[in-house]
Design an enzyme around this catalytic site. Structure first.
Site, short mmCIF file in Angstrom:
data_model
loop_
_atom_site.label_atom_id
_atom_site.label_comp_id
_atom_site.label_asym_id
_atom_site.label_seq_id
_atom_site.Cartn_x
_atom_site.Cartn_y
_atom_site.Cartn_z
N ASP A 100 1.04 -1.38 -0.03
CA ASP A 100 -0.21 0.02 0.36
C ASP A 100 0.71 1.39 -0.01
O ASP A 100 1.40 1.83 1.35
CB ASP A 100 -0.85 0.06 1.30
CG ASP A 100 -1.73 0.47 1.29
OD1 ASP A 100 -1.40 1.70 0.28
OD2 ASP A 100 -2.58 1.54 2.30
N VAL A 101 1.23 2.28 -1.50
CA VAL A 101 2.08 2.94 -1.13
C VAL A 101 1.27 4.22 -0.22
O VAL A 101 2.36 4.59 -0.16
CB VAL A 101 2.19 3.51 -2.26
CG1 VAL A 101 2.79 2.47 -3.58
CG2 VAL A 101 0.92 4.29 -3.29
N ASN A 130 2.28 5.79 -10.57
CA ASN A 130 1.07 5.71 -11.20
C ASN A 130 0.20 5.33 -10.13
O ASN A 130 -1.03 5.89 -10.31
CB ASN A 130 1.11 4.58 -11.91
CG ASN A 130 0.15 4.39 -12.39
OD1 ASN A 130 -0.30 5.28 -13.93
ND2 ASN A 130 -0.60 3.48 -12.41
N SER A 142 -2.29 14.54 -13.55
CA SER A 142 -3.62 14.69 -14.10
C SER A 142 -4.22 16.21 -14.57
O SER A 142 -4.00 17.14 -14.14
CB SER A 142 -4.85 14.29 -13.10
OG SER A 142 -5.73 14.01 -13.45
N TYR A 192 -9.09 15.12 -4.69
CA TYR A 192 -7.91 14.46 -6.06
C TYR A 192 -6.84 16.00 -6.93
O TYR A 192 -6.24 15.37 -6.82
CB TYR A 192 -8.87 13.97 -7.04
CG TYR A 192 -8.73 12.88 -8.33
CD1 TYR A 192 -7.35 11.50 -8.63
CD2 TYR A 192 -8.28 13.73 -9.80
CE1 TYR A 192 -7.08 11.21 -9.66
CE2 TYR A 192 -7.68 12.95 -10.94
CZ TYR A 192 -6.79 11.78 -10.64
OH TYR A 192 -6.32 11.35 -11.58
N ALA A 247 -6.23 18.20 -6.10
CA ALA A 247 -5.71 18.66 -4.96
C ALA A 247 -4.45 18.19 -4.85
O ALA A 247 -3.13 18.44 -4.91
CB ALA A 247 -5.84 19.35 -3.56
N LYS A 251 -3.38 16.13 -6.39
CA LYS A 251 -2.42 16.14 -8.37
C LYS A 251 -1.54 16.94 -8.44
O LYS A 251 -0.02 16.82 -9.05
CB LYS A 251 -3.27 15.99 -9.58
CG LYS A 251 -4.02 14.37 -9.69
CD LYS A 251 -2.78 13.06 -9.54
CE LYS A 251 -3.08 11.24 -9.74
NZ LYS A 251 -2.33 10.61 -10.02
N ILE A 256 -8.25 8.83 -20.48
CA ILE A 256 -8.10 7.99 -20.00
C ILE A 256 -8.84 6.38 -20.34
O ILE A 256 -9.25 6.36 -19.32
CB ILE A 256 -6.71 7.83 -20.18
CG1 ILE A 256 -5.81 8.12 -19.53
CG2 ILE A 256 -5.76 6.11 -21.01
CD1 ILE A 256 -5.33 9.15 -21.10
#
Ligand code: NAP
Length: 247
Positions: free
Chosen positions: A63-64, A90, A142, A155, A157, A159, A188
């Site tokens: 779990d990164v 990623n 993103s 999300y 914030a 990125k 994508i």
């Protein structure tokens, strides 16, 4: 082959964009550590595909968002490969809701994986890259981090944070043989985009000058470009792959 003899780790490589990046790196000759957190079966399949290409592949579960777990994984990868040349941060998650409805848990969940995860993984490998005076780091940001989005304050914030982190690290590490870049995909074709309601998908397509969603393989090839010698004069960049959505 542009990456023969290189070793790479791709976080979140069990599906979507990470999977395509892992395969693109292997096609160019790199040995690849396939990180995932829960999708063991799909991760094993990717590792087998990489091995069929004649490369070494190892499974690297962690779990990164959890620093001790990420550090443990990094030690195992370094033991197996001997060294790491290429790190692709990623792994990413979303937890969409308007800010009024967003609770602290949703904020922390997205920041923990998307932003802390990039810190954790990079921290775990950077000393070794500095020692070998060679490293290539690509962080997947993103278009949402560049323009913001309704229901994605957490999300966006995370990125935008990764984009700023990328530039700072690029400046700090340029003299140590390490290039640090970001790739900012637009929309994508992955599970993340499949989860968007059809009506919203049509509205999005209207706004994209190239009138289609991107393919994960297109992101994979851009990452290969940045980490290979083709990208040797590029550091601190955030490469947009968004069909013209933002220009
Ligand atoms: P996806 O299909 O949802 O895959 C996410 C990947 O991240 C999976 O491999 C997942 O592993 C892994 N992951 C999730 N939480 C993790 C954790 N805590 N530790 C380690 N791995 C974890 O996502 P995607 O669409 O390919 O997106 C990949 C990256 O591109 C993300 O950073 C995303 O924000 C970014 N991006 C995507 C798009 C798009 O349109 N799809 C656009 C712009 C940016 P498991 O399978 O084991 O859960």
């Amino acid at each position: 082959m542009k990456l023969k003899g290189r070793t790479a780790l791709v976080t979140g490589a069990s599906r979507g964009i990470g999977r395509a990046i892992a395969l693109a790196l292997a096609e160019e000759g790199a040995d690849v550590a396939v990180n995932y957190v829960s999708s063991e079966g799909p991760a094993k399949e990717i590792a087998e595909q990489i091995q069929k290409l004649g490369r070494r592949a190892i499974l690297a579960r962690a779990d990164v968002g959890d620093f001790p777990d990420t550090f443990r994984m990094a030690q195992e990868v370094l033991k197996e490969f001997g060294h790491l040349d290429i790190l692709i941060n990623n792994a990413g998650v979303t937890s969409d809701m308007t800010f009024v409805k967003m609770d602290h848990a949703s904020w922390r969940k997205v920041l923990a994986v998307n932003l802390d995860g990039v810190f954790n993984c990079t921290k775990a490998f950077i000393d070794q890259m500095i020692r070998q005076n060679y490293g290539r780091v690509v962080n997947i940001t993103s278009v949402i981090g560049q323009i913001g989005n309704f229901g994605q304050a957490n999300y966006a914030a995370s990125k935008a944070g990764v984009a700023a982190f990328t530039k700072s690290l690029a400046k700090e590490l340029a003299g140590k043989g390490i290039r640090v870049n970001a790739v900012a995909p637009g929309f994508i074709e992955t599970e993340m985009v499949a989860a968007i309601p059809e009506k919203v998908q049509h509205r999005l397509l209207d706004q994209i000058p190239l009138k289609r969603f991107g393919r994960a393989e297109e992101v994979g090839r851009a990452v290969v470009y940045l980490v290979s010698s083709d990208g040797d004069y590029i550091t601190g960049a955030e490469l947009s792959i968004n069909g013209g959505l933002l220009m």
